[in-house]
Write a protein that holds these residues in place. Structure first.
Motif, PDB file in Angstrom:
ATOM      1  N   HIS A 100     -74.894 -75.829  53.744  1.00  0.00           N
ATOM      2  CA  HIS A 100     -76.172 -75.528  54.397  1.00  0.00           C
ATOM      3  C   HIS A 100     -76.418 -76.460  55.589  1.00  0.00           C
ATOM      4  CE1 HIS A 100     -77.499 -72.377  51.772  1.00  0.00           C
ATOM      5  NE2 HIS A 100     -77.230 -73.118  50.710  1.00  0.00           N
ATOM      6  N   GLU A 101     -76.000 -77.705  55.465  1.00  0.00           N
ATOM      7  CA  GLU A 101     -76.130 -78.635  56.597  1.00  0.00           C
ATOM      8  C   GLU A 101     -75.256 -78.172  57.768  1.00  0.00           C
ATOM      9  OE1 GLU A 101     -75.278 -83.301  57.749  1.00  0.00           O
ATOM     10  OE2 GLU A 101     -75.212 -82.708  55.657  1.00  0.00           O
ATOM     11  N   ASP A 102     -74.033 -77.736  57.460  1.00  0.00           N
ATOM     12  CA  ASP A 102     -73.140 -77.223  58.503  1.00  0.00           C
ATOM     13  C   ASP A 102     -73.726 -75.973  59.161  1.00  0.00           C
ATOM     14  OD1 ASP A 102     -71.385 -79.272  57.925  1.00  0.00           O
ATOM     15  OD2 ASP A 102     -70.002 -78.006  56.766  1.00  0.00           O
ATOM     16  N   ASN A 103     -74.294 -75.073  58.338  1.00  0.00           N
ATOM     17  CA  ASN A 103     -74.928 -73.872  58.888  1.00  0.00           C
ATOM     18  C   ASN A 103     -76.071 -74.243  59.824  1.00  0.00           C
ATOM     19  OD1 ASN A 103     -73.222 -72.297  57.364  1.00  0.00           O
ATOM     20  ND2 ASN A 103     -74.740 -71.826  55.798  1.00  0.00           N
ATOM     21  N   TYR A 104     -76.876 -75.205  59.413  1.00  0.00           N
ATOM     22  CA  TYR A 104     -78.000 -75.666  60.222  1.00  0.00           C
ATOM     23  C   TYR A 104     -77.509 -76.220  61.560  1.00  0.00           C
ATOM     24  CZ  TYR A 104     -81.911 -78.539  61.786  1.00  0.00           C
ATOM     25  OH  TYR A 104     -82.897 -79.106  62.547  1.00  0.00           O
ATOM     26  N   ARG A 105     -76.505 -77.087  61.497  1.00  0.00           N
ATOM     27  CA  ARG A 105     -75.980 -77.701  62.723  1.00  0.00           C
ATOM     28  C   ARG A 105     -75.334 -76.676  63.656  1.00  0.00           C
ATOM     29  NH1 ARG A 105     -76.033 -83.308  62.462  1.00  0.00           N
ATOM     30  NH2 ARG A 105     -76.340 -84.129  60.371  1.00  0.00           N
ATOM     31  N   LEU A 106     -74.611 -75.730  63.082  1.00  0.00           N
ATOM     32  CA  LEU A 106     -73.973 -74.680  63.902  1.00  0.00           C
ATOM     33  C   LEU A 106     -75.018 -73.815  64.609  1.00  0.00           C
ATOM     34  CD1 LEU A 106     -71.022 -73.517  61.636  1.00  0.00           C
ATOM     35  CD2 LEU A 106     -70.846 -74.539  63.901  1.00  0.00           C
ATOM     36  N   LEU A 107     -76.026 -73.411  63.867  1.00  0.00           N
ATOM     37  CA  LEU A 107     -77.071 -72.589  64.452  1.00  0.00           C
ATOM     38  C   LEU A 107     -77.834 -73.359  65.527  1.00  0.00           C
ATOM     39  CD1 LEU A 107     -78.592 -69.933  64.539  1.00  0.00           C
ATOM     40  CD2 LEU A 107     -79.990 -70.742  62.630  1.00  0.00           C
ATOM     41  N   LEU A 108     -78.141 -74.610  65.234  1.00  0.00           N
ATOM     42  CA  LEU A 108     -78.859 -75.436  66.197  1.00  0.00           C
ATOM     43  C   LEU A 108     -78.033 -75.660  67.455  1.00  0.00           C
ATOM     44  CD1 LEU A 108     -81.537 -76.936  66.536  1.00  0.00           C
ATOM     45  CD2 LEU A 108     -80.419 -78.951  65.601  1.00  0.00           C
ATOM     46  N   SER A 109     -76.743 -75.936  67.312  1.00  0.00           N
ATOM     47  CA  SER A 109     -75.902 -76.154  68.486  1.00  0.00           C
ATOM     48  C   SER A 109     -75.731 -74.860  69.290  1.00  0.00           C
ATOM     49  CB  SER A 109     -74.538 -76.727  68.099  1.00  0.00           C
ATOM     50  OG  SER A 109     -73.758 -75.773  67.426  1.00  0.00           O
ATOM     51  N   TYR A 110     -75.659 -73.725  68.602  1.00  0.00           N
ATOM     52  CA  TYR A 110     -75.555 -72.441  69.290  1.00  0.00           C
ATOM     53  C   TYR A 110     -76.820 -72.191  70.126  1.00  0.00           C
ATOM     54  CZ  TYR A 110     -75.259 -67.420  70.058  1.00  0.00           C
ATOM     55  OH  TYR A 110     -75.226 -66.191  70.644  1.00  0.00           O
ATOM     56  N   LEU A 111     -77.976 -72.469  69.538  1.00  0.00           N
ATOM     57  CA  LEU A 111     -79.238 -72.237  70.239  1.00  0.00           C
ATOM     58  C   LEU A 111     -79.449 -73.250  71.368  1.00  0.00           C
ATOM     59  CD1 LEU A 111     -81.539 -71.440  67.210  1.00  0.00           C
ATOM     60  CD2 LEU A 111     -80.686 -69.843  68.932  1.00  0.00           C
ATOM     61  N   SER A 112     -78.868 -74.430  71.232  1.00  0.00           N
ATOM     62  CA  SER A 112     -79.042 -75.478  72.234  1.00  0.00           C
ATOM     63  C   SER A 112     -78.111 -75.316  73.433  1.00  0.00           C
ATOM     64  CB  SER A 112     -78.804 -76.841  71.614  1.00  0.00           C
ATOM     65  OG  SER A 112     -79.758 -77.096  70.616  1.00  0.00           O
ATOM     66  N   SER A 113     -77.026 -74.584  73.239  1.00  0.00           N
ATOM     67  CA  SER A 113     -76.046 -74.461  74.326  1.00  0.00           C
ATOM     68  C   SER A 113     -76.461 -73.462  75.381  1.00  0.00           C
ATOM     69  CB  SER A 113     -74.682 -74.058  73.761  1.00  0.00           C
ATOM     70  OG  SER A 113     -74.742 -72.787  73.172  1.00  0.00           O
TER      71      SER A 113
END
Length: 68
Positions: free
Chosen positions: A55-68
């Motif tokens: 779940h932490e990895d999912n959170y970080r992936l989604l956040l990085s996708y939205l931030s890029s």
């Protein structure tokens, strides 16, 4: 109202859903990690720990996708 994210227009409903998904992933990560610290059975402890990391990895992936 629409906002431009990653070169695409995203409506408010979609933004709200993405925000909710981020919140849920973060909450599940924290809960699983917390549970893994209270469980004495090593197999269950590992399951909770791995679920928390997922779940932490999912959170970080989604956040990085939205931030890029």
């Amino acid at each position: 109202m629409e906002k431009n994210i990653l070169g695409k227009d995203v409506d408010c409903k979609t933004l709200h859903l993405l925000e909710e998904l981020l919140n849920q992933e973060l909450l599940l990560s924290k809960k699983c990690s917390s549970y893994s610290n209270t469980i004495f059975d090593s197999e269950l402890k590992n399951i909770c720990y791995n679920a928390g990391k997922m779940h932490e990895d999912n959170y970080r992936l989604l956040l990085s996708y939205l931030s890029s």
